[in-house]
Scaffold this active site. Structure first.
Site, PDB file in Angstrom:
ATOM      1  N   ARG A  44       0.856  -1.173   0.000  1.00 25.07           N
ATOM      2  CA  ARG A  44       0.000   0.000   0.000  1.00 25.07           C
ATOM      3  C   ARG A  44       0.902   1.236   0.000  1.00 25.07           C
ATOM      4  O   ARG A  44       2.048   1.172   0.455  1.00 25.07           O
ATOM      5  CB  ARG A  44      -0.882   0.017   1.247  1.00 25.07           C
ATOM      6  CG  ARG A  44      -1.814  -1.181   1.376  1.00 25.07           C
ATOM      7  CD  ARG A  44      -2.560  -1.153   2.705  1.00 25.07           C
ATOM      8  NE  ARG A  44      -3.499  -2.255   2.822  1.00 25.07           N
ATOM      9  CZ  ARG A  44      -3.252  -3.415   3.404  1.00 25.07           C
ATOM     10  NH1 ARG A  44      -2.051  -3.648   3.932  1.00 25.07           N
ATOM     11  NH2 ARG A  44      -4.166  -4.359   3.469  1.00 25.07           N
ATOM     12  N   LYS A  75      -2.162  -1.659   7.826  1.00 25.45           N
ATOM     13  CA  LYS A  75      -3.595  -1.344   7.884  1.00 25.45           C
ATOM     14  C   LYS A  75      -4.345  -2.332   8.779  1.00 25.45           C
ATOM     15  O   LYS A  75      -5.354  -1.999   9.372  1.00 25.45           O
ATOM     16  CB  LYS A  75      -4.170  -1.371   6.461  1.00 25.45           C
ATOM     17  CG  LYS A  75      -5.597  -0.921   6.336  1.00 25.45           C
ATOM     18  CD  LYS A  75      -6.011  -0.911   4.882  1.00 25.45           C
ATOM     19  CE  LYS A  75      -7.473  -0.540   4.734  1.00 25.45           C
ATOM     20  NZ  LYS A  75      -7.892  -0.561   3.327  1.00 25.45           N
ATOM     21  N   HIS A 148      -3.640   1.919  -5.918  1.00 25.36           N
ATOM     22  CA  HIS A 148      -4.162   0.602  -5.541  1.00 25.36           C
ATOM     23  C   HIS A 148      -4.110  -0.385  -6.711  1.00 25.36           C
ATOM     24  O   HIS A 148      -4.203  -1.602  -6.508  1.00 25.36           O
ATOM     25  CB  HIS A 148      -5.592   0.723  -5.007  1.00 25.36           C
ATOM     26  CG  HIS A 148      -6.082  -0.529  -4.344  1.00 25.36           C
ATOM     27  ND1 HIS A 148      -5.534  -1.024  -3.174  1.00 25.36           N
ATOM     28  CD2 HIS A 148      -7.038  -1.414  -4.709  1.00 25.36           C
ATOM     29  CE1 HIS A 148      -6.146  -2.144  -2.843  1.00 25.36           C
ATOM     30  NE2 HIS A 148      -7.059  -2.408  -3.761  1.00 25.36           N
ATOM     31  N   ARG A 151      -1.501  -3.065  -6.024  1.00 20.81           N
ATOM     32  CA  ARG A 151      -1.914  -4.229  -5.231  1.00 20.81           C
ATOM     33  C   ARG A 151      -2.818  -5.164  -6.027  1.00 20.81           C
ATOM     34  O   ARG A 151      -2.686  -6.379  -5.965  1.00 20.81           O
ATOM     35  CB  ARG A 151      -2.625  -3.781  -3.942  1.00 20.81           C
ATOM     36  CG  ARG A 151      -1.637  -3.429  -2.852  1.00 20.81           C
ATOM     37  CD  ARG A 151      -2.310  -2.905  -1.601  1.00 20.81           C
ATOM     38  NE  ARG A 151      -3.104  -3.870  -0.850  1.00 20.81           N
ATOM     39  CZ  ARG A 151      -2.617  -4.828  -0.068  1.00 20.81           C
ATOM     40  NH1 ARG A 151      -1.311  -4.983   0.039  1.00 20.81           N
ATOM     41  NH2 ARG A 151      -3.412  -5.631   0.608  1.00 20.81           N
ATOM     42  N   HIS A 174      -3.839  -9.594   4.404  1.00 23.23           N
ATOM     43  CA  HIS A 174      -5.266  -9.533   4.698  1.00 23.23           C
ATOM     44  C   HIS A 174      -5.583 -10.305   5.982  1.00 23.23           C
ATOM     45  O   HIS A 174      -4.943 -11.313   6.271  1.00 23.23           O
ATOM     46  CB  HIS A 174      -6.088 -10.122   3.549  1.00 23.23           C
ATOM     47  CG  HIS A 174      -6.113  -9.255   2.336  1.00 23.23           C
ATOM     48  ND1 HIS A 174      -6.236  -9.751   1.060  1.00 23.23           N
ATOM     49  CD2 HIS A 174      -6.027  -7.904   2.202  1.00 23.23           C
ATOM     50  CE1 HIS A 174      -6.231  -8.754   0.199  1.00 23.23           C
ATOM     51  NE2 HIS A 174      -6.104  -7.628   0.871  1.00 23.23           N
ATOM     52  N   TYR A 183     -10.031 -10.133  -4.893  1.00 23.96           N
ATOM     53  CA  TYR A 183      -9.053  -9.853  -5.950  1.00 23.96           C
ATOM     54  C   TYR A 183      -9.074 -10.917  -7.040  1.00 23.96           C
ATOM     55  O   TYR A 183      -8.419 -10.764  -8.063  1.00 23.96           O
ATOM     56  CB  TYR A 183      -7.638  -9.774  -5.360  1.00 23.96           C
ATOM     57  CG  TYR A 183      -7.406  -8.556  -4.518  1.00 23.96           C
ATOM     58  CD1 TYR A 183      -6.712  -7.461  -5.006  1.00 23.96           C
ATOM     59  CD2 TYR A 183      -7.880  -8.495  -3.206  1.00 23.96           C
ATOM     60  CE1 TYR A 183      -6.499  -6.340  -4.225  1.00 23.96           C
ATOM     61  CE2 TYR A 183      -7.669  -7.383  -2.412  1.00 23.96           C
ATOM     62  CZ  TYR A 183      -6.977  -6.315  -2.939  1.00 23.96           C
ATOM     63  OH  TYR A 183      -6.765  -5.209  -2.155  1.00 23.96           O
TER      64      TYR A 183
END
Length: 199
Positions: A44, A75, A148, A151, A174, A183
């Site tokens: 990120r 995050k 983004h 990613r 994640h 994704y």
């Protein structure tokens, strides 16, 4: 920036065009290394802008094989392993660090931020996002291309290369496999190949 999960996934041709444009722009070594961290490591922008020299180099100044995104910069409030095993990513980071050593002196402090603006200040996630967007525009990429996209492109290429969702979840940082599943856009070529091998 596009809403997370909706940013454009770059094709191989689009990514190579982006890298060619970046290579002839100002601050080419730095910007190439930033894009390689976004697209080749799936970082990120906040994670990328928070990197320090000591994260990616060992005590001898050599590029590490892997490093951790620390909880403070994550995050998901958890450490995450990042693997510096891709030769192209390693070359880009080394080239940029070598450039800094040549211009700032060989003894860069390991706690110094890896990426700095031309004014010498560190990048924030926002300023790095703006830099990436300028490069996307110069490369003629669609408006849906954002930081983004790195990613999403990283995740999509891993899935296309047969990486399962559990491993993808680990590489993406994640909290759940369900986040990684977002994704996994359907790829007709992969589906066709999978069905062909069933019997």
């Amino acid at each position: 920036m596009s809403k997370e999960g909706k940013a454009k996934v770059l094709t191989d041709a689009e990514f190579e065009r982006l890298m060619k444009i970046t290579a002839v722009e100002a601050h080419a070594a730095r910007n190439t290394a930033i894009l390689m961290c976004l697209f080749g490591l799936g970082l990120r922008v906040h994670e990328c802008s928070s990197l320090r020299l000591g994260d990616v180099t060992d005590s001898d100044g050599e590029i590490r094989q892997q490093f951790q995104i620390k909880i403070a910069n994550s995050k998901t409030n958890r450490n995450r392993e990042v693997f510096l095993s891709n030769p192209r990513v390693r070359r880009a980071i080394k080239s940029y660090i070598d450039h800094r050593r040549a211009t700032e002196g060989p003894d860069l402090h390991p706690n110094a931020f890896l990426f700095r603006s031309q004014k010498g200040s560190r990048f924030t996630g926002n300023t790095m996002q703006q830099l990436a967007k300028r490069l996307f525009i110069k490369s003629g990429l669609p408006d849906s291309t954002s930081s983004h996209s790195g990613r999403r492109t990283f995740a999509t290429r891993l899935i296309n290369n047969g990486v399962g969702l559990k491993n993808l979840s680990c590489l993406m940082g994640h909290a759940t496999v369900n986040q990684s599943a977002e994704y996994a856009d359907t790829n007709p070529l992969i589906l066709e190949r999978a069905v062909r091998k069933i019997l």
